[in-house]
Scaffold this active site. Structure first.
Site, PDB file in Angstrom:
ATOM      1  N   SER A 128       6.541  -8.977   1.984  1.00 35.29           N
ATOM      2  CA  SER A 128       6.581  -8.822   0.530  1.00 35.29           C
ATOM      3  C   SER A 128       7.920  -8.304   0.020  1.00 35.29           C
ATOM      4  CB  SER A 128       5.465  -7.882   0.062  1.00 35.29           C
ATOM      5  OG  SER A 128       5.686  -6.561   0.518  1.00 35.29           O
TER       6      SER A 128
ATOM      7  N   LYS B 239       7.797  -0.728  -2.259  1.00 29.36           N
ATOM      8  CA  LYS B 239       7.955  -1.665  -3.359  1.00 29.36           C
ATOM      9  C   LYS B 239       9.083  -1.197  -4.288  1.00 29.36           C
ATOM     10  CE  LYS B 239       4.504  -4.543  -2.470  1.00 29.36           C
ATOM     11  NZ  LYS B 239       4.340  -4.097  -1.059  1.00 29.36           N
TER      12      LYS B 239
END
Length: 224
Positions: free
Chosen positions: A139, A183
C-alpha cells in the site's frame, strides 16, 4: 485522537543497571572492581536503594558500556566504545517492533524494552522511546517517479514526539485494532485521511477510532 505527549512510567536507573548487567553477564563484583565502590553501595544501586553519586557514575557507565546520560535518562540505549561516547553522527539503536507491538507501543516502553529481540541502528536524531517498524504489503509502494516510496520490507524510524502534520508519513492504529499501519496523513479542512502511496489502495478516513502513534522520520532499507 492525535498522540502528542508521553505519559508513561519510565524505567529507573536501577532497572537500567540490571538490564546492562544481564546483557553483559556482569556481577556485582564486576561493578565493585570497576568503580571502587563497596559491596553495600553496589547492592544499593542494583536493588534501587540509592543512585550512584557523581564520584562513581563515570566508571559505572564505562563498565556497563553506556553513556552517563543514558544511565540518568533512559530511553534509546546509547552505547559507548571504550572511553568514547556517541556524538551526533554516531549510530544509535531503536527497537524493531512488529505491527502488533507498535500498536501497543506505550505498553512496550513502560518497562518491556528488555523483551525486544531485534534492534535497528540509525543515525536519525530522534527522541527517547522512538522505535522502528517494518512496512508490510504494497500500500505504500508508490508508482515510479511519484516521489517517496516505501516498498514491502522497508524499515521506518518512528518518533512519537514529532508533530503529525499534513503530508507526513505516520504510524497509526485504526478502527480500534491492536495493529499499527504506515500511511501518509492528509488533512483537508475538517477532514483527515490516512493515505496509501499506492493508488490501487483506498484512503482511510481518520475518525475517533484512529490514533497516531508517531511520525516516520527516516527509512532504512537494505539493497542486498
Amino acid at each position: 485522537m492525535l498522540f502528542n505527549s508521553l505519559n508513561m512510567k519510565k524505567e529507573t536507573m536501577s532497572d537500567r543497571i540490571n538490564q546492562r548487567m544481564k546483557l553483559l553477564r556482569l556481577r556485582s563484583t564486576n561493578l565493585m572492581g570497576a568503580t571502587g565502590a563497596s559491596k553495600g553501595t553496589v547492592s544499593q544501586w542494583v536493588n534501587g536503594g540509592t543512585e550512584p553519586s557523581a564520584r562513581y557514575l563515570s566508571k559505572l557507565a564505562e563498565v556497563l558500556g553506556v553513556t552517563e546520560r543514558w544511565l540518568y535518562e533512559g530511553g534509546l540505549i546509547e552505547e559507548s566504545i571504550g572511553n568514547a561516547t556517541p556524538g551526533p553522527a554516531l549510530r544509535r539503536r531503536v527497537p524493531l517492533l512488529s505491527s502488533v507491538q507498535a500498536g501497543a507501543w506505550k505498553e512496550i516502553v513502560e518497562g518491556h524494552l528488555q523483551d525486544v529481540t531485534e534492534w535497528i541502528e540509525t543515525t536519525a536524531k530522534v527522541s527517547p522511546y522512538s522505535f522502528s517498524l517494518r512496512v508490510s504489503g504494497d500500500s505504500m509502494d508508490s508508482p515510479p517517479g511519484q516521489g517517496i516510496s516505501l516498498p514491502n520490507g522497508s524499515i521506518v524510524i518512528v518518533d512519537p514526539d514529532v508533530e503529525a502534520i499534513n503530508g507526513r508519513i505516520v504510524v497509526a492504529r485504526i478502527n480500534g485494532s491492536n495493529e499499527a499501519t504506515v500511511k501518509k496523513l492528509a488533512i483537508d479542512g475538517p477532514n483527515m485521511y490516512l493515505m496509501p502511496l499506492n493508488p490501487n489502495f483506498k484512503p482511510i478516513p481518520f475518525d475517533e477510532n484512529c490514533e497516531i502513534i508517531g511520525v516516520c522520520v527516516r527509512v532504512e532499507m537494505n539493497l542486498m
